[in-house]
Design a protein around this motif. Structure first.
Motif, PDB file in Angstrom:
ATOM      1  N   HIS A 202       0.842  -1.184   0.000  1.00  0.00           N
ATOM      2  CA  HIS A 202       0.000   0.000   0.000  1.00  0.00           C
ATOM      3  C   HIS A 202       0.883   1.242   0.000  1.00  0.00           C
ATOM      4  CE1 HIS A 202      -3.701  -2.303   1.780  1.00  0.00           C
ATOM      5  NE2 HIS A 202      -3.498  -2.560   0.505  1.00  0.00           N
ATOM      6  N   VAL A 203       0.264   2.379  -0.220  1.00  0.00           N
ATOM      7  CA  VAL A 203       1.017   3.634  -0.250  1.00  0.00           C
ATOM      8  C   VAL A 203       0.475   4.563   0.832  1.00  0.00           C
ATOM      9  CG1 VAL A 203      -0.456   4.736  -2.013  1.00  0.00           C
ATOM     10  CG2 VAL A 203       1.897   5.496  -1.696  1.00  0.00           C
ATOM     11  N   ALA A 204       1.385   5.149   1.579  1.00  0.00           N
ATOM     12  CA  ALA A 204       1.022   6.128   2.607  1.00  0.00           C
ATOM     13  C   ALA A 204       1.392   7.515   2.103  1.00  0.00           C
ATOM     14  CB  ALA A 204       1.748   5.826   3.914  1.00  0.00           C
ATOM     15  N   GLN A 205       0.689   8.519   2.603  1.00  0.00           N
ATOM     16  CA  GLN A 205       1.009   9.901   2.240  1.00  0.00           C
ATOM     17  C   GLN A 205       0.878  10.789   3.458  1.00  0.00           C
ATOM     18  OE1 GLN A 205      -0.958  12.963   1.917  1.00  0.00           O
ATOM     19  NE2 GLN A 205      -2.690  12.043   3.016  1.00  0.00           N
ATOM     20  N   ILE A 206       1.757  11.783   3.517  1.00  0.00           N
ATOM     21  CA  ILE A 206       1.628  12.831   4.521  1.00  0.00           C
ATOM     22  C   ILE A 206       1.619  14.166   3.796  1.00  0.00           C
ATOM     23  CG2 ILE A 206       4.130  12.923   4.953  1.00  0.00           C
ATOM     24  CD1 ILE A 206       3.417  13.773   7.858  1.00  0.00           C
ATOM     25  N   ASN A 207       0.727  15.033   4.238  1.00  0.00           N
ATOM     26  CA  ASN A 207       0.582  16.373   3.679  1.00  0.00           C
ATOM     27  C   ASN A 207       0.657  17.340   4.855  1.00  0.00           C
ATOM     28  OD1 ASN A 207      -0.437  18.825   2.647  1.00  0.00           O
ATOM     29  ND2 ASN A 207      -1.649  17.738   1.111  1.00  0.00           N
ATOM     30  N   ILE A 208       1.657  18.186   4.867  1.00  0.00           N
ATOM     31  CA  ILE A 208       1.849  19.150   5.946  1.00  0.00           C
ATOM     32  C   ILE A 208       1.608  20.543   5.379  1.00  0.00           C
ATOM     33  CG2 ILE A 208       3.455  20.059   7.669  1.00  0.00           C
ATOM     34  CD1 ILE A 208       5.029  17.407   7.366  1.00  0.00           C
ATOM     35  N   GLY A 209       0.732  21.291   6.003  1.00  0.00           N
ATOM     36  CA  GLY A 209       0.425  22.640   5.539  1.00  0.00           C
ATOM     37  C   GLY A 209       0.279  23.608   6.700  1.00  0.00           C
TER      38      GLY A 209
ATOM     39  N   VAL B 256       4.873  17.509   1.186  1.00  0.00           N
ATOM     40  CA  VAL B 256       4.175  16.268   0.850  1.00  0.00           C
ATOM     41  C   VAL B 256       5.202  15.159   0.633  1.00  0.00           C
ATOM     42  CG1 VAL B 256       2.641  15.116  -0.794  1.00  0.00           C
ATOM     43  CG2 VAL B 256       2.291  17.536  -0.259  1.00  0.00           C
ATOM     44  N   ALA B 257       4.871  13.962   1.049  1.00  0.00           N
ATOM     45  CA  ALA B 257       5.689  12.792   0.735  1.00  0.00           C
ATOM     46  C   ALA B 257       4.805  11.558   0.681  1.00  0.00           C
ATOM     47  CB  ALA B 257       6.797  12.598   1.762  1.00  0.00           C
ATOM     48  N   LEU B 258       5.166  10.632  -0.196  1.00  0.00           N
ATOM     49  CA  LEU B 258       4.535   9.326  -0.294  1.00  0.00           C
ATOM     50  C   LEU B 258       5.592   8.264  -0.035  1.00  0.00           C
ATOM     51  CD1 LEU B 258       2.653  11.263  -1.987  1.00  0.00           C
ATOM     52  CD2 LEU B 258       2.106   9.276  -3.391  1.00  0.00           C
ATOM     53  N   TRP B 259       5.163   7.107   0.463  1.00  0.00           N
ATOM     54  CA  TRP B 259       6.067   5.974   0.651  1.00  0.00           C
ATOM     55  C   TRP B 259       5.224   4.705   0.746  1.00  0.00           C
ATOM     56  CZ3 TRP B 259       4.330   9.233   4.266  1.00  0.00           C
ATOM     57  CH2 TRP B 259       3.847   8.718   5.485  1.00  0.00           C
ATOM     58  N   HIS B 260       5.850   3.580   0.565  1.00  0.00           N
ATOM     59  CA  HIS B 260       5.129   2.312   0.609  1.00  0.00           C
ATOM     60  C   HIS B 260       5.115   1.739   2.031  1.00  0.00           C
ATOM     61  CE1 HIS B 260       5.907   2.186  -3.851  1.00  0.00           C
ATOM     62  NE2 HIS B 260       4.640   1.826  -3.794  1.00  0.00           N
ATOM     63  N   VAL B 261       4.023   1.090   2.349  1.00  0.00           N
ATOM     64  CA  VAL B 261       3.898   0.340   3.599  1.00  0.00           C
ATOM     65  C   VAL B 261       3.401  -1.056   3.257  1.00  0.00           C
ATOM     66  CG1 VAL B 261       3.471   2.362   5.049  1.00  0.00           C
ATOM     67  CG2 VAL B 261       1.535   1.185   3.992  1.00  0.00           C
ATOM     68  N   ALA B 262       3.735  -2.012   4.101  1.00  0.00           N
ATOM     69  CA  ALA B 262       3.252  -3.373   3.897  1.00  0.00           C
ATOM     70  C   ALA B 262       1.733  -3.405   4.020  1.00  0.00           C
ATOM     71  CB  ALA B 262       3.894  -4.313   4.917  1.00  0.00           C
ATOM     72  N   VAL B 263       1.099  -4.278   3.268  1.00  0.00           N
ATOM     73  CA  VAL B 263      -0.349  -4.438   3.361  1.00  0.00           C
ATOM     74  C   VAL B 263      -0.716  -4.789   4.805  1.00  0.00           C
ATOM     75  CG1 VAL B 263      -2.323  -5.790   2.580  1.00  0.00           C
ATOM     76  CG2 VAL B 263      -0.551  -5.113   0.947  1.00  0.00           C
TER      77      VAL B 263
END
Length: 298
Positions: free
Chosen positions: A5-12, A105-112
């Motif tokens: 899966h893909v995780a995302q963080i958005n900081i504003g 912003v950053a995306l990265w993969h995480v295990a299912v």
């Protein structure tokens, strides 16, 4: 590509506090936009408090700096929500409510089945800003092969195989008596004593590393190894970042390490990552000609 899966963080950074009329339209629609995400294809999880959103979660000194974090089945499904749902209208108008030059912003993969952790997420966005896109942290462009991390120990046969490859590589280049220091036990990388981590790139084991506690608030890096086929892809820097993350979780505020004069690439990695030369300690006092010691405050 390995399933992940893909995780995302958005900081504003908001232009005003959440109860200010200047951001009232954004706040009034937040539950509706979050509900669209919850029902979107590919949605897995999002960061929220009992209020149903993350606006009460403050991890930075500036209270106007907010985080949004979620997990999706794929980058394409995340992009569909961001750019092709009702969310896109608020995305286009974000400059009305958030400072334009403060978005991160950053995306990265995480295990299912894995839920992203906020302290890990912040390190990923900092890594992306510092080092550029990689399998460890990336943007909305074509996603790289998944780089996943898992905790392990020295009793695991696959981990032992990685360590043996490291030992063989070191023994081939570091031939002075007393030059190599291979000591590490499973007890030193479990519980409160330390951690051992290994990396998988597109499902294949490509590296490992460990930390062990040597003083109440000081740890030591050990057994850092990256498969030669995976070098040049920032896997070593990512492993180091993950070990530093686990060190902070163990309450350590400094990491030390020992390497040798022939480990040119390793020394370059540590120096780029903020490690500086320090006096030797313990067993390394007996090998002053071949032990180069480093330390970093976390």
């Amino acid at each position: 590509m390995t399933a992940a899966h893909v995780a995302q963080i958005n900081i504003g950074t908001m232009v005003a506090p959440t109860d200010d009329p200047a951001v009232a339209e954004f706040m009034d629609n937040l539950d509706r936009i979050n509900a669209i995400a919850d029902d979107a294809p590919g949605f897995v999880w999002r960061l929220q408090t009992d209020a149903g959103n993350a606006t009460d979660i403050h991890v930075f000194p500036n209270p106007l700096e907010l985080v949004n974090m979620s997990v999706w089945k794929s980058v394409d499904e995340l992009k569909a929500y961001v750019y092709r749902s009702e969310h896109v209208e608020f995305f286009r108008r974000r400059a009305e409510w958030f400072e334009a030059d403060a978005k991160r912003v950053a995306l990265w993969h995480v295990a299912v089945g894995e839920i992203a952790e906020l302290d890990d997420a912040i390190r990923r966005v900092e890594f992306l800003e510092r080092s550029g896109p990689s399998a460890y942290a990336f943007g909305f462009a074509r996603p790289p092969a998944p780089l996943l991390f898992e905790e392990t120990d020295l009793d695991d046969p696959d981990t032992m195989a990685l360590v043996e490859r490291l030992n063989e590589e070191l023994a081939a280049v570091a031939t002075e008596p007393g030059e190599n220091h291979f000591s590490l036990t499973t007890a030193e990388v479990t519980g409160d004593a330390g951690r051992m981590v290994r990396a998988r790139l597109d499902g294949r084991l490509v590296g490992c590393g460990a930390i062990r506690r040597i003083e109440p608030h000081v740890g030591e890096l050990k057994r850092m190894f990256v498969d030669p086929d995976a070098r040049g892809r920032r896997v070593g820097a990512a492993l180091l970042d993950q070990l530093e993350l686990r060190a902070t979780r163990l309450g350590l505020d400094q990491l030390k390490l020992e390497t040798g004069p022939r480990q040119v690439a390793a020394r370059a990695l540590y120096e780029r990552s903020g490690y500086a030369r320090c006096p030797a300690w313990g067993e390394y006092l007996d090998s002053p000609a071949t032990s180069m010691c480093y330390a970093k405050s976390l």
